[in-house]
Design a protein around this motif. Structure first.
Motif, PDB file in Angstrom:
ATOM      1  N   ILE A 390      -2.339  13.905 -31.842  1.00 49.60           N
ATOM      2  CA  ILE A 390      -2.008  12.696 -30.814  1.00 49.60           C
ATOM      3  C   ILE A 390      -1.502  11.417 -31.422  1.00 49.60           C
ATOM      4  CG2 ILE A 390      -3.400  11.486 -29.221  1.00 49.60           C
ATOM      5  CD1 ILE A 390      -5.255  13.923 -28.921  1.00 49.60           C
ATOM      6  N   VAL A 409       2.555  13.160 -22.251  1.00 49.43           N
ATOM      7  CA  VAL A 409       1.704  12.817 -23.263  1.00 49.43           C
ATOM      8  C   VAL A 409       0.556  11.724 -22.813  1.00 49.43           C
ATOM      9  CG1 VAL A 409       1.567  11.397 -25.464  1.00 49.43           C
ATOM     10  CG2 VAL A 409       3.278  12.891 -25.058  1.00 49.43           C
ATOM     11  N   ILE A 413      -3.537  12.865 -22.430  1.00 45.93           N
ATOM     12  CA  ILE A 413      -4.419  11.900 -23.468  1.00 45.93           C
ATOM     13  C   ILE A 413      -5.419  11.225 -22.430  1.00 45.93           C
ATOM     14  CG2 ILE A 413      -4.534   9.960 -24.676  1.00 45.93           C
ATOM     15  CD1 ILE A 413      -2.104  10.607 -26.069  1.00 45.93           C
ATOM     16  N   TRP A 434       2.353  20.437 -22.789  1.00 47.13           N
ATOM     17  CA  TRP A 434       2.029  19.550 -24.143  1.00 47.13           C
ATOM     18  C   TRP A 434       2.987  19.997 -25.163  1.00 47.13           C
ATOM     19  CZ3 TRP A 434      -0.335  15.097 -25.473  1.00 47.13           C
ATOM     20  CH2 TRP A 434      -0.552  15.008 -26.871  1.00 47.13           C
TER      21      TRP A 434
END
Length: 471
Positions: A390, A409, A413, A434
């Motif tokens: 990440i 993203v 997250i 992803w």
């Protein structure tokens, strides 16, 4: 000139990713477009096989996007091997074979899979395999792990074989079916399409759930809204179908009352289109607005109790009219504490994939956090690998700009703070998106990737940094 992406996305397969630009473009062209020349293979021309392969890949992406998280049972939390699970496993198995065939036969697919940060997914999956013998249900853990790897291989092969646009459109088709189906079940079969969620005081909140749990519907509908906006504005796919599906998805998002997904959807679009409002000519206006806001807060603090006002506003966002519901993340803080407590007993191996419903039977059946879910399933080293994955992707967000990848993203997250999202029991659309968000710098057939952002950026070049105001 050589392609330079290694400073942001170093590759394990450097001989294939550090090639002259023209040669790279030819390789991408060959990998993403069917060869129109008729070549004999036995008694049949090779061109007859290409459309069939395209159709198979497209249907597998569409099917996994639609089916993998769908659930038409009345009790969405019921655990068992039913017809739905068998259909999903069969579809995932076919997708895995398609993906494995692509990885074995297509050099660009292998290079894409072994290039960071995509390779982090394989590293995490490796820890999942190591955790299988330590699971209370090794069979379930092994099947779940294989499904995750199958979806990763399917997505990588589809991106290489079909190209970005065909893959994204296949995902959109699956999401459209899911949204339309959810609305159908909401009206026609409310016992399935409506979730009666109990709240303190013996009352219930009724949320739209459609083909899944209300929180899953929130994820899917929010991702559909994001995809519709970006297809319409960035990819110039101006069709009434996209508008209609976008409106239906937005309605489903509100109906699901998934506050995390609503917030994540808004922030994802804000970050994805940051180049529109982060401009020098707006700097004075932003400074004036900040000064006025600060002055207003100072004046209000002398007239009213701001803490009480904030608490009353938070009650409007809660389901139970209690601000404590939000401050404890709807009880998730207790679940997180329980997950950390259990993880202390098996920190290295974890408890195996697909075992949360066993260990969290009295705690909402899930860890409700993406990193905790990975660490609980495969150990703290898998959790660390997920954090590094990440952070690496966030770093590239500061140096490059891609509306779809950046929005995905940010959404995953933020949503991952409160839900499992990727590396779920049976991987689906969020995991596939992803992969796309990690892989986009290597996908030169993507029409949204500008020449400046593709590969010839030198280290230290900040022309499109995230926080830099553009002229």
């Amino acid at each position: 000139m050589s392609i330079r992406i290694s400073h942001a996305f170093p590759s394990l397969a450097s001989p294939e990713t550090s090639v002259p630009r023209e040669q790279y473009r030819q390789m991408v062209s060959v990998a993403t477009k069917p060869d129109l020349k008729v070549q004999k293979s036995g008694n049949a021309p090779a061109i007859l096989d290409m459309p069939l392969q395209d159709i198979i890949g497209w249907l597998l992406i569409c099917g996994c996007s639609f089916l993998n998280l769908a659930n038409v049972l009345v009790d969405k939390d019921e655990v068992g091997l039913d017809f739905q699970v068998l259909a999903k496993l069969g579809l995932i198995g076919m997708g895995g074979l398609y993906g494995l065939h692509g990885i074995l036969t297509r050099p660009r697919a292998r290079s894409l899979l072994l290039s960071f940060p995509v390779a982090w997914l394989l590293i995490i999956a490796g820890f999942y395999f190591l955790a299988v013998p330590f699971s209370v249900s090794p069979r379930n853990s092994l099947v779940s792990t294989c499904s995750i790897i199958a979806v990763i291989l399917l997505t990588v092969t589809a991106l290489d074989h079909l190209g970005v646009m065909k893959t994204v459109k296949a995902m959109f088709a699956g999401m459209a079916l899911f949204i339309v189906g959810s609305w159908f079940f909401y009206f026609a079969f409310p016992e399935i399409g409506v979730l009666a969620e109990p709240i303190p005081g013996g009352e219930f909140v009724y949320r739209m759930s459609g083909l899944a749990h209300a929180n899953t519907l929130g994820q899917y509908s929010a991702l559909t809204v994001v995809l519709c906006v970006i297809l319409f504005f960035s990819y110039k796919q101006r069709s009434m179908l996209i508008v209609v599906i976008g409106v239906l998805a937005f309605g489903a998002l509100l109906g699901s009352w998934s506050r995390t997904s609503i917030m994540a959807c808004g922030l994802a679009l804000i970050v994805g289109y940051r180049h529109i409002y982060l401009r020098k000519e707006f700097l004075g206006m932003y400074m004036l607005a900040a000064a006025l806001l600060l002055l207003s807060v100072l004046v209000m603090s002398t007239q009213v109790d701001l803490g009480e006002k904030i608490a009353s506003k938070m009650e409007l966002l809660s389901k139970s009219d209690d601000a404590e519901e939000l401050t404890t993340a709807t009880g998730r803080s207790v679940i997180w504490a329980h997950a950390i407590y259990l993880l202390q007993d098996q920190p290295v191996t974890g408890y195996g994939a697909a075992t949360q419903k066993i260990h969290f039977e009295d705690h909402s059946l899930y860890t409700h956090n993406m990193i905790l879910n990975i660490a609980f399933s495969a150990g703290i080293f898998a959790g660390i690998a997920a954090v590094l994955m990440i952070l690496g992707r966030l770093r590239s967000l500061f140096f490059n700009r891609h509306p779809l990848a950046d929005a995905i993203v940010v959404f995953i997250i933020i949503n991952g703070l409160f839900e499992n999202v990727i590396f779920s029991i049976l991987a689906g659309l969020p995991t596939m998106l992803w992969v796309l968000a990690l892989a986009w710098p290597l996908l030169l057939d993507d029409p949204a990737v500008r020449e400046l952002d593709r590969s010839d950026r030198q280290p230290g070049d900040t022309r499109t940094r995230f926080l830099r105001l553009e002229s």
